[in-house]
Design a protein around this motif. Sequence first.
Motif, PDB file in Angstrom:
ATOM      1  N   ASP A 403      39.708 -88.578 -45.328  1.00 37.97           N
ATOM      2  CA  ASP A 403      41.127 -88.943 -45.388  1.00 37.97           C
ATOM      3  C   ASP A 403      41.426 -89.639 -46.717  1.00 37.97           C
ATOM      4  O   ASP A 403      41.247 -90.851 -46.861  1.00 37.97           O
ATOM      5  N   ILE A 404      41.879 -88.884 -47.692  1.00 35.69           N
ATOM      6  CA  ILE A 404      42.153 -89.426 -49.015  1.00 35.69           C
ATOM      7  C   ILE A 404      43.314 -90.399 -48.981  1.00 35.69           C
ATOM      8  O   ILE A 404      43.305 -91.418 -49.690  1.00 35.69           O
ATOM      9  N   ASP A 405      44.317 -90.158 -48.144  1.00 35.94           N
ATOM     10  CA  ASP A 405      45.471 -91.057 -48.085  1.00 35.94           C
ATOM     11  C   ASP A 405      45.057 -92.438 -47.570  1.00 35.94           C
ATOM     12  O   ASP A 405      45.512 -93.467 -48.090  1.00 35.94           O
ATOM     13  N   ARG A 406      44.209 -92.457 -46.560  1.00 31.71           N
ATOM     14  CA  ARG A 406      43.733 -93.737 -46.048  1.00 31.71           C
ATOM     15  C   ARG A 406      42.908 -94.460 -47.105  1.00 31.71           C
ATOM     16  O   ARG A 406      43.001 -95.685 -47.253  1.00 31.71           O
ATOM     17  N   PHE A 407      42.076 -93.722 -47.825  1.00 31.15           N
ATOM     18  CA  PHE A 407      41.266 -94.350 -48.873  1.00 31.15           C
ATOM     19  C   PHE A 407      42.163 -94.935 -49.953  1.00 31.15           C
ATOM     20  O   PHE A 407      41.929 -96.055 -50.433  1.00 31.15           O
ATOM     21  N   VAL A 408      43.200 -94.187 -50.367  1.00 30.53           N
ATOM     22  CA  VAL A 408      44.113 -94.683 -51.402  1.00 30.53           C
ATOM     23  C   VAL A 408      44.810 -95.957 -50.922  1.00 30.53           C
ATOM     24  O   VAL A 408      44.943 -96.932 -51.685  1.00 30.53           O
ATOM     25  N   ALA A 409      45.246 -95.969 -49.667  1.00 32.81           N
ATOM     26  CA  ALA A 409      45.908 -97.160 -49.132  1.00 32.81           C
ATOM     27  C   ALA A 409      44.979 -98.371 -49.186  1.00 32.81           C
ATOM     28  O   ALA A 409      45.393 -99.482 -49.555  1.00 32.81           O
ATOM     29  N   GLY A 410      43.712 -98.163 -48.839  1.00 29.61           N
ATOM     30  CA  GLY A 410      42.744 -99.254 -48.917  1.00 29.61           C
ATOM     31  C   GLY A 410      42.498 -99.697 -50.341  1.00 29.61           C
ATOM     32  O   GLY A 410      42.342-100.896 -50.619  1.00 29.61           O
ATOM     33  N   LEU A 411      42.464 -98.760 -51.265  1.00 22.40           N
ATOM     34  CA  LEU A 411      42.251 -99.071 -52.676  1.00 22.40           C
ATOM     35  C   LEU A 411      43.400 -99.923 -53.216  1.00 22.40           C
ATOM     36  O   LEU A 411      43.179-100.908 -53.946  1.00 22.40           O
ATOM     37  N   ILE A 412      44.620 -99.544 -52.863  1.00 14.77           N
ATOM     38  CA  ILE A 412      45.786-100.318 -53.293  1.00 14.77           C
ATOM     39  C   ILE A 412      45.733-101.735 -52.710  1.00 14.77           C
ATOM     40  O   ILE A 412      46.049-102.717 -53.391  1.00 14.77           O
ATOM     41  N   MET A 422      48.226 -95.497 -60.925  1.00 14.27           N
ATOM     42  CA  MET A 422      46.905 -95.424 -61.556  1.00 14.27           C
ATOM     43  C   MET A 422      45.821 -95.300 -60.498  1.00 14.27           C
ATOM     44  O   MET A 422      44.896 -94.485 -60.628  1.00 14.27           O
ATOM     45  N   LEU A 423      45.930 -96.099 -59.430  1.00 15.35           N
ATOM     46  CA  LEU A 423      44.913 -96.069 -58.381  1.00 15.35           C
ATOM     47  C   LEU A 423      44.880 -94.728 -57.670  1.00 15.35           C
ATOM     48  O   LEU A 423      43.808 -94.226 -57.321  1.00 15.35           O
ATOM     49  N   ARG A 424      46.048 -94.118 -57.466  1.00 13.73           N
ATOM     50  CA  ARG A 424      46.073 -92.785 -56.838  1.00 13.73           C
ATOM     51  C   ARG A 424      45.372 -91.771 -57.730  1.00 13.73           C
ATOM     52  O   ARG A 424      44.607 -90.928 -57.253  1.00 13.73           O
ATOM     53  N   ARG A 425      45.630 -91.835 -59.020  1.00 17.02           N
ATOM     54  CA  ARG A 425      44.973 -90.894 -59.942  1.00 17.02           C
ATOM     55  C   ARG A 425      43.466 -91.106 -59.953  1.00 17.02           C
ATOM     56  O   ARG A 425      42.686 -90.139 -59.899  1.00 17.02           O
ATOM     57  N   LEU A 426      43.036 -92.350 -60.024  1.00 21.50           N
ATOM     58  CA  LEU A 426      41.602 -92.630 -60.031  1.00 21.50           C
ATOM     59  C   LEU A 426      40.946 -92.160 -58.744  1.00 21.50           C
ATOM     60  O   LEU A 426      39.845 -91.591 -58.761  1.00 21.50           O
ATOM     61  N   ALA A 427      41.608 -92.388 -57.609  1.00 19.98           N
ATOM     62  CA  ALA A 427      41.044 -91.951 -56.324  1.00 19.98           C
ATOM     63  C   ALA A 427      40.910 -90.442 -56.283  1.00 19.98           C
ATOM     64  O   ALA A 427      39.915 -89.911 -55.757  1.00 19.98           O
ATOM     65  N   ARG A 428      41.884 -89.727 -56.819  1.00 23.53           N
ATOM     66  CA  ARG A 428      41.826 -88.272 -56.838  1.00 23.53           C
ATOM     67  C   ARG A 428      40.719 -87.768 -57.762  1.00 23.53           C
ATOM     68  O   ARG A 428      40.154 -86.700 -57.531  1.00 23.53           O
ATOM     69  N   ALA A 429      40.386 -88.531 -58.778  1.00 25.90           N
ATOM     70  CA  ALA A 429      39.343 -88.104 -59.713  1.00 25.90           C
ATOM     71  C   ALA A 429      37.951 -88.501 -59.236  1.00 25.90           C
ATOM     72  O   ALA A 429      37.005 -87.707 -59.331  1.00 25.90           O
TER      73      ALA A 429
END
Length: 521
Positions: A403-412, A422-429
Amino acid sequence: MGCLVAEATFDTDLLIVGGGINGAGIARDAAGRGLSVLLVEQDDLASHTSSASTKLIHGGLRYLEYREFRLVREALIERERLWRMAPHIIWPLEFVLPQTNSPRPAWLVRLGLFLYDHLGGRQKLPATRTVALDRDPLGRGLKRGADAKAFVYSDCWVEDSRLVVLNARDAADRGATILTHTRLVDARRADAGWIATIEDHAGRREVRARVLVNAAGPWVAQVLGSVPDARRDRGVRLVKGSHIVVPRLYDGAHAFLLQNPDRRVVFAIPYEQEFTLIGTTDEAWNGAPGRAEIDQAEIDYLLETVARYFERPVTQADIAWTYSGIRPLYDDHAASASAVTRDYVLDLDAGPARAPMLSIFGGKITTYRKLAEHALQELSPYLPGAAWTAGAVLPGGDMADGDIDRFVAGLIARHPALPPSMLRRLARAYGTRTDYLLAGVRHPDDLGEDFGAGLTTREIDYLCDHEWARSAEDILYRRSKLGLHVPADAAARIDGYLRRRTPASVDQTVPTDQGIERIGG
């Protein structure tokens, strides 16, 4: 070890020539079987064909017309498997296939899509549906035609060059040696194995290997030419595919598959938020297999396709970027470049007193993992190990439930001071390895200099130390596509920074990621 002499001393079990998707995939599979692996790439990883694709993980709908049922089935099975392996760089993409201007009757297209839905054990991707473009939002941006019917089906998008790098990264984490900017000079059979000469900036040296794997892509024939007694009964057919990138043509996250009067198809795909990617062409290539460039006829063909379907006018002056790649297809003597098979052929040259060499002809990015598995199966009389990659995630892909969306939310949440974009881009990479990249970062200033579009010193250092990047081009157009977003002077500034880094960091060819697996989860 089959016919090989057990007493012989080797530096490595496999010497793999070529750092594209097939070479990197074979290196990963072999290293995971406990084999010693040395991969040499004359340029950067994914610097040619593997970064010049249409960036799709797909079955190849149009290949059904050429009765490539085995290839399509294998690709469709791999499609969702790869998505699970790398959910940060692979994700679903919806395709709209208008019947406007279609040279194929609607019933035939629908039959092909029925097969497409059922050949490969689709699980998570939605089934094909029919829409009326004059009433559905999916039709916005298109010209209105006599037939407003369209079919909507799903495949996946992939960051192609990052897929190569992640396979190489995983191979190195499992013990493989990855040498970029290192070329094979020649190779000869000796002592039931191989003695190969390789060359980098420091000069030439010899390597002894049990098995030679020729995964050189467009250079496959040249590698065969460097081996004195190589068998040459397989042919390669070079086909150029070109793409253009233009300002965004329509709203929405969907792509279009556009049918042209000559029965060729062109994709229009949302790209880097601000753009639309248009491609590809299929042109016979008779030149050297180096970096190709789009020609005027290809530009005209793609612009004519845009004009045929879209309301928004586009001229050559609007093109933001172009790229071209040479596909090394197996020569099946098809009449046209579009009809040449995209299937792969593995050619094993071995015998009782003949050290094995495996040459790779053809293939497509979607089937690289299966190709690697088949390659190691071909080599099983000489090298041990069992298949293992089908359920193994790639670096950064080990996020909960994919679940990339959940990971991005946690990263933020973990980095509230950093820009969410920036965090969304880094998570996608980088997926879960983003936490390693950002370890200790509390404030934007901790990331160092910003070279534009959120590309910072911290990220550049990571790419040099862990992903074999050596130049601004590596960073801006292969490890990312930030070249479309950064200021005009960014490349020169990045190259200046790279020159100031210590030589040990710049020249590091076998990065290690110890501890990354424990961070980010």
